[in-house]
Design a protein around this motif. Structure first.
Motif, mmCIF file in Angstrom:
data_model
loop_
_atom_site.group_PDB
_atom_site.id
_atom_site.type_symbol
_atom_site.label_atom_id
_atom_site.label_comp_id
_atom_site.label_asym_id
_atom_site.label_seq_id
_atom_site.Cartn_x
_atom_site.Cartn_y
_atom_site.Cartn_z
ATOM 1 N N ARG A 3 0.841 -1.207 0.000
ATOM 2 C CA ARG A 3 0.000 0.000 0.000
ATOM 3 C C ARG A 3 0.874 1.254 0.000
ATOM 4 O O ARG A 3 0.585 2.231 0.682
ATOM 5 C CB ARG A 3 -0.927 -0.011 1.225
ATOM 6 N N GLU A 6 -0.592 4.816 -0.364
ATOM 7 C CA GLU A 6 -1.608 5.279 0.585
ATOM 8 C C GLU A 6 -1.415 6.778 0.818
ATOM 9 O O GLU A 6 -0.279 7.226 1.049
ATOM 10 C CB GLU A 6 -1.450 4.536 1.906
ATOM 11 N N GLY A 7 -2.505 7.545 0.731
ATOM 12 C CA GLY A 7 -2.411 8.992 0.939
ATOM 13 C C GLY A 7 -2.086 9.770 -0.322
ATOM 14 O O GLY A 7 -2.121 11.000 -0.323
ATOM 15 N N LYS A 8 -1.757 9.053 -1.378
ATOM 16 C CA LYS A 8 -1.451 9.721 -2.644
ATOM 17 C C LYS A 8 -2.705 9.745 -3.540
ATOM 18 O O LYS A 8 -3.608 8.914 -3.397
ATOM 19 C CB LYS A 8 -0.330 8.993 -3.383
ATOM 20 N N ALA A 32 -3.566 4.222 -3.736
ATOM 21 C CA ALA A 32 -3.843 5.603 -4.167
ATOM 22 C C ALA A 32 -5.336 5.820 -4.377
ATOM 23 O O ALA A 32 -6.054 4.909 -4.800
ATOM 24 C CB ALA A 32 -3.097 5.902 -5.471
ATOM 25 N N LYS A 33 -5.772 7.042 -4.083
ATOM 26 C CA LYS A 33 -7.089 7.469 -4.556
ATOM 27 C C LYS A 33 -6.931 7.747 -6.034
ATOM 28 O O LYS A 33 -5.929 8.341 -6.452
ATOM 29 C CB LYS A 33 -7.535 8.747 -3.858
ATOM 30 N N VAL A 58 -10.242 1.812 -1.844
ATOM 31 C CA VAL A 58 -9.834 3.216 -1.892
ATOM 32 C C VAL A 58 -10.963 4.030 -2.504
ATOM 33 O O VAL A 58 -11.901 3.469 -3.080
ATOM 34 C CB VAL A 58 -8.560 3.417 -2.747
ATOM 35 N N TRP A 84 -9.331 16.321 -3.447
ATOM 36 C CA TRP A 84 -8.526 15.485 -2.554
ATOM 37 C C TRP A 84 -7.196 16.120 -2.134
ATOM 38 O O TRP A 84 -6.371 15.473 -1.511
ATOM 39 C CB TRP A 84 -8.250 14.120 -3.219
ATOM 40 N N SER A 86 -4.463 17.128 -3.729
ATOM 41 C CA SER A 86 -3.193 17.006 -4.468
ATOM 42 C C SER A 86 -3.387 16.181 -5.740
ATOM 43 O O SER A 86 -4.389 15.473 -5.888
ATOM 44 C CB SER A 86 -2.117 16.335 -3.599
ATOM 45 N N ASP A 88 -0.630 13.622 -7.119
ATOM 46 C CA ASP A 88 0.715 13.095 -6.861
ATOM 47 C C ASP A 88 1.204 12.213 -7.998
ATOM 48 O O ASP A 88 2.412 12.114 -8.236
ATOM 49 C CB ASP A 88 0.699 12.281 -5.561
ATOM 50 N N ARG A 135 5.161 19.932 -2.834
ATOM 51 C CA ARG A 135 5.125 18.798 -1.892
ATOM 52 C C ARG A 135 6.408 17.968 -1.951
ATOM 53 O O ARG A 135 6.616 17.080 -1.133
ATOM 54 C CB ARG A 135 3.903 17.908 -2.179
#
Ligand code: NAD
Length: 262
Positions: A3, A6-8, A32-33, A58, A84, A86, A88, A135
């Motif tokens: 994962r 995650e958060g990206k 990732a989302k 996700v 969301w 960002s 990335d 970032r």
């Protein structure tokens, strides 16, 4: 490791069909989302979106931006950042094809192919880079082709755009090299998708053979005699988003069943 995204947040253009689905699935699988983009029937797109949510656990959104229009490309990036926070991972993957001799090639098809295959990636990268730089992390993956590495008769706009995206990839890689951002291009051989299937039909007609025989002839150009799969494409793109791939940038990476070795 599984994962690691995650958060990206990832955008995959042209992910309502073909290779883009493979990319979206792989990136979502890594946590990732994902924003899906492309054309298609609303219920089929919603079923795809819901399936990836279900399988990957996700959030997945759909944005209908028409990449022919620069302001819609920019809007796709801006809406994603607003939704969301960002962008990335940016996969510039949407594409169209038109096959004709250069002297018969409609100027309007030239403009459309350059717009979607070359200008849209530029507009998306231009819009996404400031946030990635702020970032200190980003992954840009542009879909080129074996037609980005060599000529292919009757595909003037496609080859020009697919060669061009390799140049853009190198420039962005150099400019962002110290910002934790990589920019690479993948150069697939034949993948069975909404783009290649019509070319099989044309070949069957032109050569007076069945669809299956035309498909065999197409894949016969591959040294492995096998098609590349969308899952393999997705896995390569997901790898390029790992920390292990952080020193791969500005590269044009064949995933072509051995074609470049010929
Ligand atoms: P596909 O036809 O299955 O998918 C193309 C996607 O692009 C679809 O989601 C479609 O809706 C979207 N799209 C087309 N025009 C658009 C527009 N104006 N705005 C937004 N989305 C749009 O084709 P594919 O084979 O999966 O192609 C994906 C990429 O892979 C393309 O860039 C193509 O050139 C490249 N490619 C394909 C092959 C192959 O053999 N299929 C080989 C090498 C490279």
């Amino acid at each position: 490791m599984s994962r690691y995204l995650e958060g990206k947040v990832a955008i995959v253009t042209g992910s309502t069909s073909g290779m883009g689905i493979g990319m979206a699935e792989a990136l979502a699988g890594a946590g990732a989302k994902v924003v899906l983009n492309g054309f298609g029937e609303a219920d089929e797109i919603e079923a795809l979106r819901a399936r990836i949510v279900e399988e990957a656990g996700v959030e997945v959104a759909y944005d209908p931006a028409d990449l022919m229009e620069p302001e819609e490309v920019v809007g796709l990036v801006e809406r994603t950042e607003a939704r969301w926070g960002s962008v990335d991972v940016l996969c510039n993957n949407a594409g169209i094809q038109h096959v004709a001799l250069t002297e018969h090639f409609p100027a309007e098809r030239w403009d459309a192919q350059i717009a979607i295959l070359l200008s849209a990636p530029f507009h998306a990268i231009r819009a996404a880079l400031p946030g990635m730089k702020a970032r200190g992390w980003g992954r840009i993956v542009n879909t080129s082709s074996t037609s980005g590495l060599r000529g292919s008769a009757k595909k003037p706009a496609y080859c020009a755009a697919k060669h061009g995206i390799l140049g853009l990839t190198k420039v962005v890689a150099l400019e962002a090299a110290e910002d934790g951002i990589t920019c690479n291009a993948i150069c697939p051989g034949w993948v069975l998708t909404g783009m290649s299937r019509p070319q099989i039909e044309v070949r069957a007609q032109q050569e007076g053979v069945s669809y299956d025989e035309a498909m065999e002839r197409m894949v016969g150009s591959h040294p492995t005699k096998q098609f590349v799969t969308k899952e393999q494409i997705g896995a390569l793109v997901a790898f390029l988003c790992t920390d292990a791939a952080s020193q791969i940038t500005g590269a044009s990476i064949p995933i072509d069943a051995g074609l470049q070795a010929k």
